[in-house]
Design an enzyme around this catalytic site. Sequence first.
Site, PDB file in Angstrom:
ATOM      1  CG  ASN A   6      -1.774   1.170   1.386  1.00 50.44           C
ATOM      2  OD1 ASN A   6      -1.362   2.291   1.118  1.00 50.44           O
ATOM      3  ND2 ASN A   6      -3.002   0.955   1.815  1.00 50.44           N
ATOM      4  CG  ASP A   8      -3.020   4.684   0.733  1.00 53.07           C
ATOM      5  OD1 ASP A   8      -3.090   4.550  -0.501  1.00 53.07           O
ATOM      6  OD2 ASP A   8      -3.855   4.205   1.525  1.00 53.07           O
ATOM      7  NE  ARG A  48      -7.638  11.410   5.770  1.00 52.90           N
ATOM      8  CZ  ARG A  48      -8.140  10.818   6.857  1.00 52.90           C
ATOM      9  NH1 ARG A  48      -7.384  10.003   7.568  1.00 52.90           N
ATOM     10  NH2 ARG A  48      -9.371  11.045   7.242  1.00 52.90           N
ATOM     11  CB  THR A 100      -9.396   1.749   7.569  1.00 51.67           C
ATOM     12  OG1 THR A 100      -8.977   2.405   6.379  1.00 51.67           O
ATOM     13  CG2 THR A 100     -10.751   1.121   7.343  1.00 51.67           C
ATOM     14  N   GLY A 191      -1.765  -2.560  10.068  1.00 48.45           N
ATOM     15  CA  GLY A 191      -0.915  -2.569  11.252  1.00 48.45           C
ATOM     16  C   GLY A 191       0.146  -3.660  11.252  1.00 48.45           C
ATOM     17  N   GLY A 212       1.311  -1.347   4.323  1.00 45.97           N
ATOM     18  CA  GLY A 212       1.688  -0.020   3.856  1.00 45.97           C
ATOM     19  C   GLY A 212       2.582   0.739   4.796  1.00 45.97           C
ATOM     20  CG  HIS A 213       2.290   3.578   8.810  1.00 47.00           C
ATOM     21  ND1 HIS A 213       3.105   3.405   9.910  1.00 47.00           N
ATOM     22  CD2 HIS A 213       2.115   4.910   8.684  1.00 47.00           C
ATOM     23  CE1 HIS A 213       3.395   4.590  10.419  1.00 47.00           C
ATOM     24  NE2 HIS A 213       2.807   5.522   9.685  1.00 47.00           N
TER      25      HIS A 213
HETATM   26  N1  PXP Z   1      -5.699  -3.032   4.268  1.00 45.01           N
HETATM   27  C1  PXP Z   1      -6.652  -2.080   4.402  1.00 45.01           C
HETATM   28  C2  PXP Z   1      -8.043  -2.434   4.011  1.00 45.01           C
HETATM   29  C3  PXP Z   1      -6.335  -0.786   4.873  1.00 45.01           C
HETATM   30  O1  PXP Z   1      -7.306   0.150   5.015  1.00 45.01           O
HETATM   31  C4  PXP Z   1      -4.997  -0.492   5.156  1.00 45.01           C
HETATM   32  C5  PXP Z   1      -4.631   0.894   5.590  1.00 45.01           C
HETATM   33  O2  PXP Z   1      -4.883   1.782   4.559  1.00 45.01           O
HETATM   34  C6  PXP Z   1      -4.043  -1.507   4.989  1.00 45.01           C
HETATM   35  C7  PXP Z   1      -4.423  -2.779   4.566  1.00 45.01           C
HETATM   36  C8  PXP Z   1      -2.597  -1.266   5.270  1.00 45.01           C
HETATM   37  O3  PXP Z   1      -2.431  -0.943   6.597  1.00 45.01           O
HETATM   38  P1  PXP Z   1      -1.031  -0.422   7.116  1.00 45.01           P
HETATM   39  O4  PXP Z   1      -0.774   0.873   6.403  1.00 45.01           O
HETATM   40  O5  PXP Z   1      -1.229  -0.265   8.569  1.00 45.01           O
HETATM   41  O6  PXP Z   1      -0.014  -1.460   6.732  1.00 45.01           O
END
Ligand code: PXP
Length: 236
Positions: A6, A8, A48, A100, A191, A212-213
């Site tokens: 991810n 984002d 955002r 989320t 997470g 992602g994060h």
């Molecule tokens: N899956 C979904 C449905 C999410 O909303 C997110 C966060 O945008 C992620 C996975 C990835 O989460 P993280 O950024 O905490 O790894």
Amino acid sequence: MLLGVNIDHVATLRNARGGKEPQPIEAAKICERLGVSSITTHLREDRRHIKDSDVDIISKTISTPLNLEMAVTDEMLEIALKIKPHSVCLVPEKRQEVTTEGGLDVAGQIEKMTKFVGKLNDAGIIVSMFIDPSKEQVEASKKVGAPFIEMHTGSYANAFGTQNEEAEFLKLKNAALYAQSIGLKVNAGHGLDYNNVHRMHEIDGLYELNIGHSIISKSIFTGLETAVKEMMELIK
Ligand code: PXP
């Protein structure tokens, strides 16, 4: 297990200055070169982080499957039907939340979800329901016609290393096994990081992790290539 990344928060950093750097498309290209199984962008109602133009250019440039995370709204349906991503992950969305916060309440909105999922299915887009790991939500996801669920791993991640870890982990494991027994494919995410991801190996049959994060955070210090490769190594 496959790794979907991810991206984002590449956009979060770019938007902090309102300029052009760093570009999510550049992150997507690196992820593609490294062979990730999918690239996720969450087009939020308030835009955002990821903007419409990001989704547009990523969908036109990248051949790695694009997973579009989105809320169950008419606006997002229209965008998905236009962009035709490989898959869509339906998520709940509240404007005020930082990220989320919980899974989608599929069980409480069967009729609405059935119609929405049906339109995406008809367009050949693979649908995944982002749900908390409960039997009720798993059954509802099957009922509305989605082929995939993505289990919300946030509670497990928060509980990791505490006395609640085992209970949260077992919820994931039981929900995943039940979902597979009724014919659903199972992804997981939210997470997950370099410390807590290893327990996903204890859940048989998980298809893909969406992370992602933690990857984007690590990439600030190591570069994205190293951050992605290290996570791939942990989950393969
Ligand atoms: N899956 C979904 C449905 C999410 O909303 C997110 C966060 O945008 C992620 C996975 C990835 O989460 P993280 O950024 O905490 O790894």
